[in-house]
Design a protein around this motif. Structure first.
Motif, mmCIF file in Angstrom:
data_model
loop_
_atom_site.group_PDB
_atom_site.id
_atom_site.type_symbol
_atom_site.label_atom_id
_atom_site.label_comp_id
_atom_site.label_asym_id
_atom_site.label_seq_id
_atom_site.Cartn_x
_atom_site.Cartn_y
_atom_site.Cartn_z
ATOM 1 N N MET A 1 59.670 44.939 43.740
ATOM 2 C CA MET A 1 61.095 45.214 43.629
ATOM 3 C C MET A 1 61.450 46.398 44.528
ATOM 4 O O MET A 1 60.671 47.326 44.684
ATOM 5 N N THR A 2 62.613 46.356 45.084
ATOM 6 C CA THR A 2 63.113 47.411 45.964
ATOM 7 C C THR A 2 63.560 48.607 45.129
ATOM 8 O O THR A 2 64.183 48.457 44.090
ATOM 9 N N SER A 3 63.263 49.803 45.608
ATOM 10 C CA SER A 3 63.639 51.030 44.904
ATOM 11 C C SER A 3 64.577 51.859 45.774
ATOM 12 O O SER A 3 64.723 51.602 46.975
ATOM 13 N N LEU A 4 65.193 52.865 45.158
ATOM 14 C CA LEU A 4 66.050 53.777 45.922
ATOM 15 C C LEU A 4 65.251 54.476 47.017
ATOM 16 O O LEU A 4 65.754 54.688 48.119
ATOM 17 N N ILE A 5 64.010 54.801 46.717
ATOM 18 C CA ILE A 5 63.170 55.476 47.706
ATOM 19 C C ILE A 5 62.905 54.556 48.895
ATOM 20 O O ILE A 5 62.968 54.992 50.045
ATOM 21 N N ALA A 6 62.649 53.282 48.629
ATOM 22 C CA ALA A 6 62.414 52.325 49.718
ATOM 23 C C ALA A 6 63.662 52.180 50.589
ATOM 24 O O ALA A 6 63.564 52.098 51.817
ATOM 25 N N VAL A 7 64.842 52.152 49.963
ATOM 26 C CA VAL A 7 66.090 52.050 50.720
ATOM 27 C C VAL A 7 66.304 53.305 51.549
ATOM 28 O O VAL A 7 66.621 53.237 52.740
ATOM 29 N N ARG A 8 66.094 54.486 50.937
ATOM 30 C CA ARG A 8 66.246 55.744 51.674
ATOM 31 C C ARG A 8 65.262 55.804 52.839
ATOM 32 O O ARG A 8 65.621 56.185 53.953
ATOM 33 N N ASP A 9 64.024 55.399 52.600
ATOM 34 C CA ASP A 9 63.019 55.405 53.662
ATOM 35 C C ASP A 9 63.392 54.428 54.777
ATOM 36 O O ASP A 9 63.170 54.709 55.954
ATOM 37 N N GLY A 10 63.966 53.286 54.406
ATOM 38 C CA GLY A 10 64.414 52.318 55.407
ATOM 39 C C GLY A 10 65.502 52.883 56.296
ATOM 40 O O GLY A 10 65.508 52.667 57.514
ATOM 41 N N VAL A 11 66.427 53.629 55.681
ATOM 42 C CA VAL A 11 67.489 54.288 56.461
ATOM 43 C C VAL A 11 66.867 55.328 57.383
ATOM 44 O O VAL A 11 67.215 55.419 58.563
ATOM 45 N N ALA A 12 65.918 56.097 56.857
ATOM 46 C CA ALA A 12 65.272 57.145 57.651
ATOM 47 C C ALA A 12 64.529 56.548 58.848
ATOM 48 O O ALA A 12 64.620 57.072 59.959
ATOM 49 N N LEU A 13 63.825 55.459 58.628
ATOM 50 C CA LEU A 13 63.072 54.833 59.714
ATOM 51 C C LEU A 13 63.975 54.237 60.785
ATOM 52 O O LEU A 13 63.659 54.292 61.974
#
Length: 79
Positions: free
Chosen positions: A1-13
């Motif tokens: 499942m996708t998490s807020l951290i994964a979304v934030r990291d995706g934006v950062a990358l």
């Protein structure tokens, strides 16, 4: 499942990304990713970059970026 951290990291990358691109990258439903992006904006972790009206000259169909100028994108907030 996708998490807020994964979304934030995706934006950062990505540096700058829209919900559709991030949804594809994370293989998660776009409404879920959009809700998480909205939450991260509320938490002041990412910022929304509103669509740029400067290229609305009527030639968007022939523009190399297509409709990208009409899409809200996101990037990390700078402290």
């Amino acid at each position: 499942m996708t998490s807020l951290i994964a979304v934030r990291d995706g934006v950062a990358l990505a540096g700058r990304v829209d919900a559709r691109q991030l949804s594809h990258q994370l293989q998660a439903p776009q409404p879920l990713v959009q809700a998480m992006l909205d939450r991260l904006v509320a938490m002041r972790k990412v910022e929304a970059i509103e669509p740029d009206n400067s290229c609305l000259s009527g030639s968007c169909k022939s523009c190399a970026d297509g409709q990208k100028c009409l899409t809200v994108s996101y990037r990390l907030m700078h402290d």
